[in-house]
Design a protein around this motif. Structure first.
Motif, short mmCIF file in Angstrom:
data_model
loop_
_atom_site.label_atom_id
_atom_site.label_comp_id
_atom_site.label_asym_id
_atom_site.label_seq_id
_atom_site.Cartn_x
_atom_site.Cartn_y
_atom_site.Cartn_z
N PHE A 155 4.55 -104.65 19.91
CA PHE A 155 4.85 -103.32 19.54
C PHE A 155 5.77 -103.21 18.29
O PHE A 155 5.52 -102.36 17.36
N ARG A 158 3.03 -103.70 15.45
CA ARG A 158 2.17 -102.71 15.14
C ARG A 158 2.70 -101.48 14.84
O ARG A 158 2.13 -100.75 14.11
N LEU A 159 3.88 -101.13 15.44
CA LEU A 159 4.46 -99.76 14.88
C LEU A 159 5.00 -99.71 13.43
O LEU A 159 4.60 -98.73 13.00
N ARG A 169 4.40 -90.74 13.94
CA ARG A 169 5.05 -91.24 15.28
C ARG A 169 4.84 -90.78 16.34
O ARG A 169 4.54 -91.03 17.38
N LEU A 172 1.76 -91.26 19.03
CA LEU A 172 1.45 -92.46 19.49
C LEU A 172 1.94 -92.39 21.06
O LEU A 172 2.87 -91.84 21.39
N LEU A 174 2.28 -95.48 24.04
CA LEU A 174 2.27 -97.06 24.33
C LEU A 174 1.71 -97.37 25.64
O LEU A 174 2.04 -96.96 26.63
N TYR A 203 11.61 -97.90 22.17
CA TYR A 203 10.95 -97.07 21.15
C TYR A 203 10.71 -95.70 21.16
O TYR A 203 10.37 -95.21 20.34
#
Length: 270
Positions: A155, A158-159, A169, A172, A174, A203
């Protein structure tokens, strides 16, 4: 009080899904089941046209689109929120053109060539971690003490990649993966589920959990798919109470009822 999660009702238009392969391959059956899932309490229909378990066959993007094209436009036209579950870039681009509200990728969107299209779209993106990397799930041994480092590394990278190309953002969600997407040992899935709050804490993004009828629950209980509903519901309730904002499930009605009972039994806030 626990916030109500968004429920994704699973609809597989496939020939070989592990739990319901072939049942909804015909459009009339698929549309009827979509309506039934919504009536049970699903908020979104998560529509997959290719299986991803280790023994599934390759379908190909063209066939996925053929299967989806019989169903997605009718659901969208009816105002039913749709998520398309596919790791094929061509399928994802097609789905965006249909106006779906979510894309759900078991590879976590690793294809930079479609990042500009993803950035300009409005659909939310469910970024799933899987130890297989690319493609469908594989039977792979992963030590329990390594899994969180692997999830965080995935993560983190990829983020950063998605942010660099302007993908907002707030779009998104997860998904850490479950079952074979985390490895063959059921304890690995239990370890991730047990500490699922780590994802949101690190996150500050919503988390989707998909444990419905998964292999690790069947291995733990010795139950087959037909009898795994109670174990699934227990795991889903644990995930909700641990803070998961999205649950992907075959049985939204059972989870909706369990959440209603839980809410009724909790002390009223003044």
């Amino acid at each position: 009080m626990t916030a109500s999660p968004t429920l994704f009702g699973i609809l597989n238009v496939t020939a070989d899904s592990f739990s319901d392969g072939g049942k909804y391959l015909e459009p009339d059956a698929a549309l009827a089941h979509a309506r039934a899932l919504m009536a049970q309490g699903a908020d979104v229909i998560d529509l997959g046209a290719a299986s991803s378990h280790p023994d599934s066959a390759d379908v190909g993007a063209a066939e996925e689109i053929v299967r989806l094209a019989r169903i997605v436009p009718q659901l969208v036209q009816a105002g039913i929120p749709v998520s398309v579950d596919s790791f094929e870039p061509d399928v994802q681009l097609w789905a965006l053109g249909q106006g779906v509200q979510y894309l759900n990728d078991i590879q976590g969107f690793p294809h930079p060539e479609i990042y500009p299209a993803l950035a300009s779209a409005s659909a939310r993106l469910i970024i799933m971690h899987g130890v297989q990397g690319r493609g469908r799930a594989r039977r792979q041994d992963v030590p329990v003490d390594q899994i969180w480092d692997r999830i965080f590394k995935f993560f983190d990278e990829r983020l950063e990649e998605l942010a660099a190309v302007g993908i907002a953002r707030e779009r998104l969600v997860l998904d850490p993966g479950m079952g074979f997407f985390l490895g063959t040992d059921p304890e690995v899935s239990l370890e991730v589920l047990r500490h699922i709050g780590r994802l949101e804490a690190r996150y500050d993004l919503p988390v989707l959990i998909s444990v419905s009828r998964k292999s690790f629950l069947r291995a733990m209980t010795g139950r087959d798919v037909a009898d795994i509903g109670p174990a699934t519901l227990a795991a889903e309730m644990f995930a909700v109470l641990a803070g998961a904002g999205y649950i992907r499930t075959h049985a939204p009605g059972a989870l909706k009822d369990a959440l209603a009972v839980d809410a009724a039994l909790r002390p009223k806030t003044r």
